[in-house]
Design a protein around this motif. Structure first.
Motif, mmCIF file in Angstrom:
data_model
loop_
_atom_site.group_PDB
_atom_site.id
_atom_site.type_symbol
_atom_site.label_atom_id
_atom_site.label_comp_id
_atom_site.label_asym_id
_atom_site.label_seq_id
_atom_site.Cartn_x
_atom_site.Cartn_y
_atom_site.Cartn_z
ATOM 1 N N ALA A 66 4.541 3.199 -27.353
ATOM 2 C CA ALA A 66 4.893 1.783 -27.299
ATOM 3 C C ALA A 66 3.808 0.964 -27.978
ATOM 4 O O ALA A 66 2.670 0.906 -27.497
ATOM 5 N N TYR A 67 4.149 0.335 -29.093
ATOM 6 C CA TYR A 67 3.210 -0.487 -29.854
ATOM 7 C C TYR A 67 3.460 -1.964 -29.552
ATOM 8 O O TYR A 67 4.606 -2.426 -29.546
ATOM 9 N N THR A 68 2.388 -2.689 -29.291
ATOM 10 C CA THR A 68 2.459 -4.132 -29.078
ATOM 11 C C THR A 68 1.351 -4.791 -29.897
ATOM 12 O O THR A 68 0.406 -4.116 -30.335
ATOM 13 N N PRO A 69 1.417 -6.116 -30.118
ATOM 14 C CA PRO A 69 0.362 -6.790 -30.896
ATOM 15 C C PRO A 69 -1.016 -6.709 -30.258
ATOM 16 O O PRO A 69 -2.024 -6.933 -30.934
ATOM 17 N N THR A 70 -1.082 -6.394 -28.966
ATOM 18 C CA THR A 70 -2.368 -6.376 -28.277
ATOM 19 C C THR A 70 -2.754 -4.990 -27.784
ATOM 20 O O THR A 70 -3.532 -4.864 -26.846
ATOM 21 N N ASP A 71 -2.219 -3.941 -28.416
ATOM 22 C CA ASP A 71 -2.503 -2.591 -27.907
ATOM 23 C C ASP A 71 -3.835 -2.035 -28.389
ATOM 24 O O ASP A 71 -4.236 -0.933 -27.989
ATOM 25 N N GLY A 72 -4.530 -2.766 -29.279
ATOM 26 C CA GLY A 72 -5.847 -2.318 -29.724
ATOM 27 C C GLY A 72 -5.844 -0.995 -30.446
ATOM 28 O O GLY A 72 -6.855 -0.303 -30.479
ATOM 29 N N GLY A 73 -4.707 -0.627 -31.018
ATOM 30 C CA GLY A 73 -4.626 0.653 -31.719
ATOM 31 C C GLY A 73 -4.388 1.837 -30.807
ATOM 32 O O GLY A 73 -4.434 2.986 -31.260
ATOM 33 N N ARG A 296 -3.649 -1.977 -19.346
ATOM 34 C CA ARG A 296 -3.140 -3.191 -19.990
ATOM 35 C C ARG A 296 -3.144 -4.301 -18.958
ATOM 36 O O ARG A 296 -2.370 -4.272 -18.001
ATOM 37 N N ILE A 297 -4.038 -5.265 -19.136
ATOM 38 C CA ILE A 297 -4.225 -6.329 -18.155
ATOM 39 C C ILE A 297 -4.161 -7.675 -18.847
ATOM 40 O O ILE A 297 -4.820 -7.890 -19.871
ATOM 41 N N ASP A 298 -3.360 -8.594 -18.274
ATOM 42 C CA ASP A 298 -3.248 -9.968 -18.778
ATOM 43 C C ASP A 298 -2.933 -9.990 -20.276
ATOM 44 O O ASP A 298 -3.519 -10.772 -21.036
ATOM 45 N N GLY A 299 -2.059 -9.124 -20.701
ATOM 46 C CA GLY A 299 -1.600 -9.147 -22.087
ATOM 47 C C GLY A 299 -2.520 -8.481 -23.081
ATOM 48 O O GLY A 299 -2.284 -8.545 -24.281
ATOM 49 N N GLY A 300 -3.583 -7.835 -22.619
ATOM 50 C CA GLY A 300 -4.494 -7.183 -23.538
ATOM 51 C C GLY A 300 -4.887 -5.795 -23.056
ATOM 52 O O GLY A 300 -4.595 -5.389 -21.928
ATOM 53 N N LEU A 301 -5.560 -5.053 -23.920
ATOM 54 C CA LEU A 301 -6.003 -3.702 -23.599
ATOM 55 C C LEU A 301 -7.428 -3.743 -23.079
ATOM 56 O O LEU A 301 -8.318 -4.340 -23.700
ATOM 57 N N ALA A 302 -7.647 -3.126 -21.944
ATOM 58 C CA ALA A 302 -8.992 -3.033 -21.374
ATOM 59 C C ALA A 302 -9.416 -1.570 -21.368
ATOM 60 O O ALA A 302 -8.644 -0.697 -20.968
ATOM 61 N N GLU A 303 -10.634 -1.301 -21.825
ATOM 62 C CA GLU A 303 -11.188 0.052 -21.827
ATOM 63 C C GLU A 303 -12.463 0.084 -20.993
ATOM 64 O O GLU A 303 -13.236 -0.873 -20.996
ATOM 65 N N ALA A 304 -12.672 1.179 -20.314
ATOM 66 C CA ALA A 304 -13.879 1.334 -19.517
ATOM 67 C C ALA A 304 -14.227 2.810 -19.412
ATOM 68 O O ALA A 304 -13.338 3.669 -19.417
ATOM 69 N N ASP A 305 -15.500 3.110 -19.326
ATOM 70 C CA ASP A 305 -15.924 4.473 -19.054
ATOM 71 C C ASP A 305 -15.619 4.802 -17.597
ATOM 72 O O ASP A 305 -15.683 3.936 -16.712
#
Length: 336
Positions: A66-73, A296-305
């Motif tokens: 699923a690709y979205t404008p905010t998926d960060g690749g 995916r939080i608040d319309g954007g992609l969040a990454e964390a270790d």
């Protein structure tokens, strides 16, 4: 385990709800009765019946990125699986789009193809997106590997929202695209398929790496029985409503309960992506591996270790590893 999902609920609940609100509110759930005339047999039919287009098979699972404008690749993972309604008809239902208790369904009835959203507090306003005579779409060629196969493209729009679907001959749903005011908001690209159900034998879990691969395979197969066997009771309980988690029958569960668990458990697992970033370190019956946690939080992609945790347990004559959870790493404020 509950994280905010992809920002698709707004698109699939509100725009598609608006898109469908002017259409029939009949609740369709599967193929027509055998005595009904298939609309594809009508004079002037320009396309196959909805059943042939959707190509439903009992137990089929289709997987998409699923690709979205905010998926960060990093596209999310979305599934569609074939379920059976109370009348015995088959329909295609999504997993991982919007809230865990929400989905969209593709349903055939009298040769036509309908789409409608399902969710808490939501009206199931069905929209007919295909009819072999009245709205047949158009023929297209679809590339599958090195082959080019015949396909059909359907488009339905209203109020600035447009949904496009591509169906490949012999393969069913292949691609889906959702535009809002001419801008792409969602694109699903088919990546594979499986059969949902339980394995006759336990999944390999003799070491942490094998156990984690087995978790991924059980998700791919929508095997909730296998997932329960690969998780600690405590982790399983976190996926279910309070009071339901620890009790799990030793015998095979019936089809209705299996379907309930698929709809409840699998969407939660699709909300969170855990990518191994190193080897498991084993010590005193515990295994820990570094991982990258994506949500995916608040319309954007969040990454964390994060750390991925497994524990070793003795089950009858063998020792197995069970998934016990994951822990986002705490960041020292002095380190930014």
């Amino acid at each position: 385990m509950r994280f905010s999902p992809l920002p698709l609920a707004l698109l699939l609940a509100v725009p598609l709800g608006t898109l469908m609100g002017c259409h029939s509110t009949q609740s369709f759930g599967g193929d027509p009765a055998p005595t009904e005339v298939d609309a594809a047999e009508e004079e002037g039919a320009q396309g196959p019946s909805g059943r042939k287009l959707l190509r439903l098979e009992r137990g089929l699972v289709l997987w998409f990125e699923a690709y979205t404008p905010t998926d960060g690749g990093h596209p999310a993972r979305v599934g569609f699986f074939v379920a059976r309604d109370a009348r015995g008809g088959l329909f295609l239902e999504s997993l991982g789009l919007g809230e865990p208790q929400s989905s969209i369904r593709l349903v055939t009835n009298k040769g036509a193809l309908w789409l409608f959203p399902v969710g808490d507090g939501r009206v199931s306003a069905a929209s007919r997106i295909y009819h072999p005579v009245k709205t047949p779409g158009r023929e297209v060629k679809i590339k599958i590997g090195s082959r080019r196969v015949n396909g059909r493209y359907l488009s339905h729009s209203e109020g600035g929202v447009e949904i496009g679907l591509w169906f490949a001959e012999g393969e069913g749903l292949w691609r889906l695209q959702l535009n809002l005011d001419g801008e792409e908001q969602l694109r699903l690209e088919r990546t594979g398929k499986a059969r949902w159900g339980s394995r006759p034998a336990p999944y390999p879990a003799g070491d942490p790496q094998a156990a984690w691969k087995s978790v991924a395979e059980a998700v791919r197969r929508l095997d909730v029985v296998g997932l329960r066997q690969l998780m600690t009771p405590e982790l399983w309980a976190r996926l279910l409503p309070p009071g339901e988690g620890l009790a799990f029958p030793g015998a095979a569960i019936d089809g209705k309960r299996r379907l309930e668990l698929i709809r409840l458990v699998v969407p939660q697992l699709l909300e969170v992506e855990l990518e191994l970033a190193g080897e498991f370190e084993v010590q005193a019956g515990q295994a820990v591996a570094p991982a990258i946690l994506r949500t995916r939080i608040d319309g954007g992609l969040a990454e964390a270790d994060a750390h991925l945790d497994l524990i070793q347990v003795s089950e009858e004559t063998e020792t197995r590893w069970l998934w016990s959870g994951f822990r986002p790493l705490e960041v020292d404020p002095e380190d930014g």
